[in-house]
Each structure stands twice: as C-alpha cells, then as structure tokens.
Write a protein that holds these residues in place. Structure first.
Motif, PDB file in Angstrom:
ATOM      1  N   ALA A   1      16.311  48.916  68.691  1.00 39.58           N
ATOM      2  CA  ALA A   1      16.344  50.324  69.183  1.00 39.58           C
ATOM      3  C   ALA A   1      16.562  51.317  67.916  1.00 39.58           C
ATOM      4  CB  ALA A   1      17.025  50.656  70.416  1.00 39.58           C
ATOM      5  N   CYS A   2      16.345  51.011  66.816  1.00 35.97           N
ATOM      6  CA  CYS A   2      16.842  51.572  65.523  1.00 35.97           C
ATOM      7  C   CYS A   2      15.401  51.828  64.822  1.00 35.97           C
ATOM      8  CB  CYS A   2      17.737  50.973  64.857  1.00 35.97           C
ATOM      9  SG  CYS A   2      18.462  51.498  63.253  1.00 35.97           S
ATOM     10  N   LEU A   3      15.346  53.234  64.138  1.00 31.53           N
ATOM     11  CA  LEU A   3      14.358  53.539  63.603  1.00 31.53           C
ATOM     12  C   LEU A   3      14.868  54.119  62.173  1.00 31.53           C
ATOM     13  CD1 LEU A   3      12.359  55.908  65.965  1.00 31.53           C
ATOM     14  CD2 LEU A   3      12.078  53.344  65.469  1.00 31.53           C
ATOM     15  N   ARG A   4      14.263  54.037  61.041  1.00 31.67           N
ATOM     16  CA  ARG A   4      14.709  54.546  59.635  1.00 31.67           C
ATOM     17  C   ARG A   4      13.497  55.452  59.374  1.00 31.67           C
ATOM     18  NH1 ARG A   4      18.007  53.117  55.071  1.00 31.67           N
ATOM     19  NH2 ARG A   4      16.980  53.713  52.949  1.00 31.67           N
ATOM     20  N   ILE A   5      13.667  56.537  59.085  1.00 34.33           N
ATOM     21  CA  ILE A   5      12.441  57.679  58.676  1.00 34.33           C
ATOM     22  C   ILE A   5      12.798  58.084  57.191  1.00 34.33           C
ATOM     23  CG2 ILE A   5      11.374  59.557  59.361  1.00 34.33           C
ATOM     24  CD1 ILE A   5      12.014  58.832  62.292  1.00 34.33           C
ATOM     25  N   GLU A   6      11.882  58.120  56.246  1.00 37.96           N
ATOM     26  CA  GLU A   6      12.163  58.808  54.888  1.00 37.96           C
ATOM     27  C   GLU A   6      11.005  59.847  54.907  1.00 37.96           C
ATOM     28  OE1 GLU A   6      13.033  55.147  52.186  1.00 37.96           O
ATOM     29  OE2 GLU A   6      12.833  54.122  53.729  1.00 37.96           O
ATOM     30  N   GLN A   7      11.283  60.911  53.904  1.00 38.24           N
ATOM     31  CA  GLN A   7      10.473  61.686  53.835  1.00 38.24           C
ATOM     32  C   GLN A   7      11.077  62.381  52.699  1.00 38.24           C
ATOM     33  OE1 GLN A   7       7.774  63.819  56.684  1.00 38.24           O
ATOM     34  NE2 GLN A   7       9.198  65.572  56.139  1.00 38.24           N
ATOM     35  N   ASP A   8      10.410  62.668  51.831  1.00 36.05           N
ATOM     36  CA  ASP A   8      10.537  63.673  50.461  1.00 36.05           C
ATOM     37  C   ASP A   8      11.886  63.234  49.987  1.00 36.05           C
ATOM     38  OD1 ASP A   8       8.061  65.010  50.715  1.00 36.05           O
ATOM     39  OD2 ASP A   8       8.917  66.395  52.223  1.00 36.05           O
TER      40      ASP A   8
ATOM     41  N   PRO B   1      22.425  47.248  61.560  1.00 37.76           N
ATOM     42  CA  PRO B   1      22.662  48.508  61.387  1.00 37.76           C
ATOM     43  C   PRO B   1      23.156  48.810  59.808  1.00 37.76           C
ATOM     44  CG  PRO B   1      24.318  47.458  62.639  1.00 37.76           C
ATOM     45  CD  PRO B   1      23.150  46.626  62.414  1.00 37.76           C
ATOM     46  N   GLY B   2      23.848  47.895  59.159  1.00 41.37           N
ATOM     47  CA  GLY B   2      24.135  47.777  57.953  1.00 41.37           C
ATOM     48  C   GLY B   2      22.935  48.071  56.823  1.00 41.37           C
ATOM     49  N   ASP B   3      21.747  47.188  57.027  1.00 40.19           N
ATOM     50  CA  ASP B   3      20.650  47.582  56.269  1.00 40.19           C
ATOM     51  C   ASP B   3      19.880  48.732  56.578  1.00 40.19           C
ATOM     52  OD1 ASP B   3      20.895  44.964  55.218  1.00 40.19           O
ATOM     53  OD2 ASP B   3      19.585  44.054  56.554  1.00 40.19           O
ATOM     54  N   ALA B   4      19.888  49.240  57.902  1.00 38.16           N
ATOM     55  CA  ALA B   4      19.410  50.540  58.375  1.00 38.16           C
ATOM     56  C   ALA B   4      19.877  51.445  57.622  1.00 38.16           C
ATOM     57  CB  ALA B   4      19.315  50.543  59.932  1.00 38.16           C
ATOM     58  N   LEU B   5      21.123  51.575  57.717  1.00 30.70           N
ATOM     59  CA  LEU B   5      22.163  52.906  57.166  1.00 30.70           C
ATOM     60  C   LEU B   5      22.179  52.696  55.734  1.00 30.70           C
ATOM     61  CD1 LEU B   5      24.758  52.450  59.753  1.00 30.70           C
ATOM     62  CD2 LEU B   5      23.285  54.575  59.568  1.00 30.70           C
TER      63      LEU B   5
END
Length: 208
Positions: free
Chosen positions: A9-16, A30-34
């Motif tokens: 249930a985890c998302l990683r969103i990158e923008q600009d 979570p370590g990788d996601a964060l």
C-alpha cells in the motif's frame, strides 16, 4: 510525474525534483520507498501504512510528514516536520499540490476501534484513499483501489471504481492476497470496473 508502486500500500511520486511518499508501511519495503523523500503522506495509523521505525530512520529535519492529528500525535519521536491535516485541507508537499479528503477507516468489526483515515489527491491527478472507499467528488485521473482487506469485499472495489470513474485504476492493499487471489481480483476489476485497469510492477517507475 513518475510514480512507483511499492508492495502492498505504498506509493512514491516524483515530480520536478520533488519526492513524495504515501503510506510507507511494514509490508512495503519502506526503507527503499523513503530514500531521498522530501515529504510523506500517511492515511492512518495501522502498521501496514506507516512503519514508524522506518520513518524514524529516514527522518531529517527538512522531511515533511503530513497525517491526521491522531496519527501525528504518535510520531513525536520522528525527527521531522510533522503537520496535522484533515479532510478539507490543501497544502503543497514536495512541490505537489495535495488535497485531503476522506473521513474514517472502513468498518472492520464492532470489536475494532474506529479511527480516522485521510484520503489524498496528489498533483490533481493521483487519488489514494487508504483503508476506505472515500469518494473525492472531483475528477480523478489515476485511482488506487484496495483489492484485499479484512474490511472489504470485491464487489465494493468494483463499485468504488465505477463511482469515482477515473481514467485509469491500479490495485493497492494486496499483500494479504496470494498471487492467485490477486489475479482473481484483477480479472474482476478489469471486466467490471468500467475503466482501464492494470497492475503495476512493484519497484518499477511508471510515467503518468
């Protein structure tokens, strides 16, 4: 906008250049996601949506964490800028506009305490409602729909996608299902959801 779905249930969103992480829980690497995150959104207090130890390990004073006041009160040992937010609020996190929707966690059982659950619309494009089927009442481009939980049945997921009517939908909250269970749920959502539905490969970035 680049989106990476992590397990469960985890998302990683990158923008600009900004990195926003949603619900880095214990099932979600979570370590990788964060890693390198600028901001974190938390929908509710359950461990599969927020691994407090992982958040503490990743925390630094410039990290911004947003959660309901009840959850924020549990993060006093996290060395980050923790801000309480509630449905109706709007703010900017990691350079992205965030609107808060939602209300309460879906009912599990009369023996289980009721808790708050924020839903988030990120960048006006991605809608994620945590452990609930909260309707945003606005147009949604990309919806993440829960497909496996003790508080739901699959018909609710189908009806939820139909009610939100997004341009596309992807599954979330699925670590509690076997591979066969995920496939069955995916097939039903593909056939009955009324929109483009597909499974994202965990850890693989997708351009939106």
């Amino acid at each position: 906008m680049k989106l990476t779905k992590f397990p469960h249930a985890c998302l990683r969103i990158e923008q600009d250049g900004g990195v926003l992480v949603v619900d880095p829980g214990v099932f979600s690497e979570p370590g990788d996601a964060l890693r390198g995150a600028d901001a974190v959104l938390i929908t509710h207090e359950h461990a599969d949506h927020v691994d407090v130890d992982a958040l503490k390990a990743a925390a630094r004073r410039e990290l911004a964490v947003y959660a309901h006041a009840d959850v924020a009160a549990q993060l006093t040992e996290v060395d980050a800028a923790v801000t309480a937010v509630a449905p109706g609020d709007s703010f900017t996190a990691a350079g992205m506009e965030v609107r808060v929707f939602g209300d309460r966690h879906a009912h599990i059982h009369e023996d289980v305490p009721d808790i708050p659950n924020n839903a988030y619309l990120i960048g006006g494009r991605v809608y994620y409602a945590g452990d609930a089927f909260s309707l945003p009442g606005v147009e949604v481009e990309t919806l993440f729909v829960p497909i496996g939980a003790p508080w739901m049945k699959l018909a609710e997921a189908i009806d939820y996608v139909r009610a939100v009517a997004p341009q596309r939908a992807h599954p979330t909250h699925d670590a509690v299902l076997s591979t066969a269970g995920q496939s069955i749920s995916d097939n039903w959502l593909t056939q009955r959801g009324g929109t483009s539905y597909s499974r994202l490969t965990p850890g693989t970035p997708t351009e939106l």
